[in-house]
Motif scaffolding. Sequence first.
Motif, mmCIF file in Angstrom:
data_model
loop_
_atom_site.group_PDB
_atom_site.id
_atom_site.type_symbol
_atom_site.label_atom_id
_atom_site.label_comp_id
_atom_site.label_asym_id
_atom_site.label_seq_id
_atom_site.Cartn_x
_atom_site.Cartn_y
_atom_site.Cartn_z
ATOM 1 N N ALA A 123 -4.937 -2.808 4.862
ATOM 2 C CA ALA A 123 -4.236 -1.529 4.789
ATOM 3 C C ALA A 123 -4.765 -0.738 3.604
ATOM 4 O O ALA A 123 -5.012 -1.299 2.520
ATOM 5 C CB ALA A 123 -2.734 -1.750 4.646
ATOM 6 N N TRP A 124 -4.942 0.569 3.788
ATOM 7 C CA TRP A 124 -5.392 1.489 2.760
ATOM 8 C C TRP A 124 -4.247 2.461 2.455
ATOM 9 O O TRP A 124 -3.622 2.986 3.381
ATOM 10 C CB TRP A 124 -6.599 2.294 3.239
ATOM 11 N N MET A 125 -3.970 2.734 1.188
ATOM 12 C CA MET A 125 -2.912 3.674 0.825
ATOM 13 C C MET A 125 -3.518 4.886 0.116
ATOM 14 O O MET A 125 -4.315 4.740 -0.809
ATOM 15 C CB MET A 125 -1.870 3.007 -0.082
ATOM 16 N N TYR A 126 -3.081 6.094 0.550
ATOM 17 C CA TYR A 126 -3.634 7.333 0.023
ATOM 18 C C TYR A 126 -2.517 8.244 -0.496
ATOM 19 O O TYR A 126 -1.427 8.287 0.061
ATOM 20 C CB TYR A 126 -4.409 8.078 1.112
ATOM 21 N N SER A 127 -2.860 8.946 -1.560
ATOM 22 C CA SER A 127 -1.979 9.988 -2.086
ATOM 23 C C SER A 127 -2.850 11.171 -2.474
ATOM 24 O O SER A 127 -3.810 11.008 -3.240
ATOM 25 C CB SER A 127 -1.204 9.480 -3.301
ATOM 26 N N HIS A 140 -0.806 -8.770 5.532
ATOM 27 C CA HIS A 140 0.205 -9.822 5.374
ATOM 28 C C HIS A 140 0.743 -9.884 3.948
ATOM 29 O O HIS A 140 1.852 -10.358 3.709
ATOM 30 C CB HIS A 140 -0.359 -11.183 5.793
ATOM 31 N N GLU A 141 -0.041 -9.396 2.977
ATOM 32 C CA GLU A 141 0.420 -9.365 1.585
ATOM 33 C C GLU A 141 1.400 -8.215 1.369
ATOM 34 O O GLU A 141 2.409 -8.367 0.673
ATOM 35 C CB GLU A 141 -0.779 -9.216 0.653
ATOM 36 N N LEU A 142 1.116 -7.067 1.959
ATOM 37 C CA LEU A 142 1.985 -5.885 1.815
ATOM 38 C C LEU A 142 3.203 -5.967 2.715
ATOM 39 O O LEU A 142 4.311 -5.564 2.314
ATOM 40 C CB LEU A 142 1.191 -4.618 2.141
ATOM 41 N N PHE A 143 3.007 -6.462 3.912
ATOM 42 C CA PHE A 143 4.062 -6.487 4.920
ATOM 43 C C PHE A 143 4.135 -7.875 5.560
ATOM 44 O O PHE A 143 3.643 -8.074 6.676
ATOM 45 C CB PHE A 143 3.804 -5.409 5.987
#
Length: 455
Positions: A123-127, A140-143
């Motif tokens: 998963a990649w997170m952007y702001s 699996h680590e994030l969710f």
Amino acid sequence: MRDSLQALCLCCILGLAFPLPLQKSRANDTGSQDSETYGGVEPLGAPNRCEDEEGFDAATLDENGVMNFFKGDFVWKGGVSSAEYLSASYPGIRGPIDAACRIHSRHKLDVHNKVFLFKDSSAWMYSGGMLQDGYPKPIHELFPGIPDKLDAAVECPAGECLHDSILFFKDQEVYAFDLSTGKVQNQRWGPIPSYTAAMRCTAAMRWFERYYCFHKTKFYRFTPVTGELQSAHALDARDYFIRCPGRGHGTEAKKNATIMSIMDRCSNRSFDAFISDDLDRIYAIRGDIYFSLHTYLDGWHAWPLRDAWKDLGGPINAAFYWDHKMYFIQGSQVYIYKADQSYTLIEGYPKPLQEELGIQDDNLDAAFSCPGSSLLYFIKGNKLRSVDLLNPMGTQSLKQTIPHTHIDAATCTSLGVFLFDGPVYYKYQDPAQLATATELPEPHSISKDFMKCVE
């Protein structure tokens, strides 16, 4: 209580700017304004979204409320723009992606209003279009409990789901991940009712508190808590979400100037009610339609009343919120809806207004209750009266004359009482100031201050 409406009114009163400038339409605005049609001019290698029958890999609204549609190494932003290279808008990832969503979580500000893209097991997170430090991370680590190689994902805020959540889709299973506990609630829904392999969600999106499941170019609306489909038939995204030559919907309505002016929030037509609840949902009601003020960052749209409040048709005379319930007064009847994950009409309603609230006057002009008070104020003509909702059959207050010969709607927040008349509104410090006023205060523009229109 009603913090968002209070904040909105505060911005209006103090003349503070919202995060975005006042404007009549935005990339997702499907109101009455005529919009540019997509011309089909794309960069080299990009598919023509109006001709590609395979649809999109993923869809979401970004942190600015603009719809993003993903396909291969490209992304389309808004309903009319040409494709952009995925790497230009979302650096650090190459297409195709599996899923995308914009997370909503008031209690996890580190991820609130951030865009997540999912591909394979990461998963990649952007702001602000920037990849955040430490990403990508394993899904699996994030969710925990969420599988890899997803089909789709969509956020589900508290009030629409029980808690701030993300719904993950894979094959014919849906996983509801609770952001407050970090656990998968109920593990799996199992196959969604009426959910078949032929319309498995290959993309999903939340827009204006509505949930859409896309399968290639087709889509259905669904209820996030139960998965119940709200569309009798699949519709084509190119008629609703994507502007394509010779396509669209609502053609007959657009020929009717009266209908279009009712659906145009900036037309200066009067509103029947303004109402909000404890979940910060704010609505302006006009005739048979309503606008969501709290979702203005995602654009504007006129929706039928019955979509949010089953069996309710307009016009209504008055509306107010009290004790986790919404009250709608129509003639001599009152409808009461419980405010929860959705608005549910309480069994046995509508009931006569006099029987429920002890009010003998029919066809009221407006009604309002203030935060922290059980008093309901109602207005007819230039007369103001009140009744205690804890004892509605008790004695009503004497009629008090106010300086308004007519109003269309009223609401009350911690900032004061707001009365709406045609295209303008008036503000009073509290009900006592309204009851003793002998002159009208300065009028202000509803379109500009509440509906964010350019005048």
